[in-house]
Design a protein around this motif. Sequence first.
Motif, PDB file in Angstrom:
ATOM      1  N   GLU A  58       0.913  -1.104  -0.076  1.00  0.00           N
ATOM      2  CA  GLU A  58       0.076   0.225  -0.162  1.00  0.00           C
ATOM      3  C   GLU A  58       0.855   1.280  -0.089  1.00  0.00           C
ATOM      4  O   GLU A  58       1.824   1.549   0.955  1.00  0.00           O
ATOM      5  CB  GLU A  58      -0.947  -0.097   1.348  1.00  0.00           C
ATOM      6  N   ASN A 117      -4.277   5.152  -2.173  1.00  0.00           N
ATOM      7  CA  ASN A 117      -5.659   5.454  -1.706  1.00  0.00           C
ATOM      8  C   ASN A 117      -6.063   6.583  -2.493  1.00  0.00           C
ATOM      9  O   ASN A 117      -5.169   7.376  -2.954  1.00  0.00           O
ATOM     10  CB  ASN A 117      -5.117   6.247  -0.331  1.00  0.00           C
ATOM     11  N   GLU A 149      -8.005   2.297  -3.227  1.00  0.00           N
ATOM     12  CA  GLU A 149      -8.824   2.094  -2.117  1.00  0.00           C
ATOM     13  C   GLU A 149      -9.613   3.407  -1.578  1.00  0.00           C
ATOM     14  O   GLU A 149      -9.054   4.407  -1.712  1.00  0.00           O
ATOM     15  CB  GLU A 149      -7.621   2.058  -0.936  1.00  0.00           C
ATOM     16  N   ASP A 179     -11.625   0.805   1.912  1.00  0.00           N
ATOM     17  CA  ASP A 179     -10.993   1.151   3.080  1.00  0.00           C
ATOM     18  C   ASP A 179     -11.784   1.236   4.427  1.00  0.00           C
ATOM     19  O   ASP A 179     -12.705   1.658   4.029  1.00  0.00           O
ATOM     20  CB  ASP A 179      -9.989   2.158   2.526  1.00  0.00           C
ATOM     21  N   LYS A 200     -11.261  -4.104   3.132  1.00  0.00           N
ATOM     22  CA  LYS A 200     -10.163  -3.774   4.252  1.00  0.00           C
ATOM     23  C   LYS A 200     -10.807  -3.401   5.556  1.00  0.00           C
ATOM     24  O   LYS A 200     -11.485  -2.575   5.751  1.00  0.00           O
ATOM     25  CB  LYS A 200      -9.181  -2.510   3.992  1.00  0.00           C
TER      26      LYS A 200
HETATM   27 CA    CA Z   1      -5.670   2.632   2.844  1.00  0.00          CA
END
Ligand code: CA
Length: 279
Positions: A58, A117, A149, A179, A200
Amino acid sequence: AKRDGRNALRFFTGEMQAQSVRALTLENALRRALEREQLALHYQPQVELLSGRVIGAEALLRWCHPELGAISPTEFIPVAESCGLILPIGEWVLRSAVQQLRRWMDAGLGELTMAVNLSSVQFRHADLPALVSRILDEAGVPARLLELELTEGVAMVDPLGAIAVMNDLHARGIRLSIDDFGTGYSSLSYLKKFRVYKLKIDQSFVRDLTDDPEDRAIVSAIISMAGSLGLQTIAEGVETVGQLAYLRERGCTEVQGYHFSRPLAAADFESYVRGGSRG
Ligand code: CA
Ligand code: C2E
Ligand code: CA
Ligand code: CA
């Protein structure tokens, strides 16, 4: 009582003023951060639970200002969102992360995924799917290796628009993760309507996993629901072997957290992956 109230009010506005001065300072500094190369990405390993193999990273944004020091993304991302800077910054993040993945592929690091993200501001921007495709093409990275995400909130303002964007990304082969799953407003029908690949599990549910029966129940329910719907699950914020054991027992597919590694500079991430598997 009246005077107390007035003092409280004065204190409150004083505090707000300090906050907005800080926000303005950050906004001005952030305008120059990109060109002055103060932004960097760190990469946190994502580990497949069964094999202990690192299967992805990530990308997490870091900002180090020469005078203000290191500023947390939880502080500067909202500033960037409110002044529109999140668009150029977000594009820089996408391009840098995808190019890094390309370098790791060329360095023989194996097939890793890269999770990036995405702000809701980026998600709602008309150009997003074409931009992402262009960045992948430029780097010669297959779309299935990129995971975007998103938090549950992105689809709330304009669900139909969100479905269209998700379908467009899906058609291009780009995967979406939700997320902080479980902390937002989403209903279960959300998962039916939206093209999601992975959930997630938010770290707030993972933190007390070994001794909080409610957190155990929630995490267990998320994992089995995801399994029934054909979705992957990744638990974030995994710090202990106890948390790991419970997640393994419940059939969570991936894990990420300080137990394995903090987010690392690119070179350190590469050494970490070459170091072999983790349990
Ligand atoms: Ca994240
Ligand atoms: P997030 O996406 O939920 O990222 C997880 C955060 O938890 C990261 O903080 C990560 O460093 C931290 N973390 C990872 N493992 C553990 C652990 O085991 N224990 C604990 N206590 N924390 C752990 P970070 O890097 O400070 O990022 C904070 C938030 O800033 C992110 O939350 C994300 O919402 C946002 N952010 C970071 N980079 C970007 C970016 O490139 N674009 C956008 N739009 N947002 C970003
Ligand atoms: Ca998260
Ligand atoms: Ca978060």
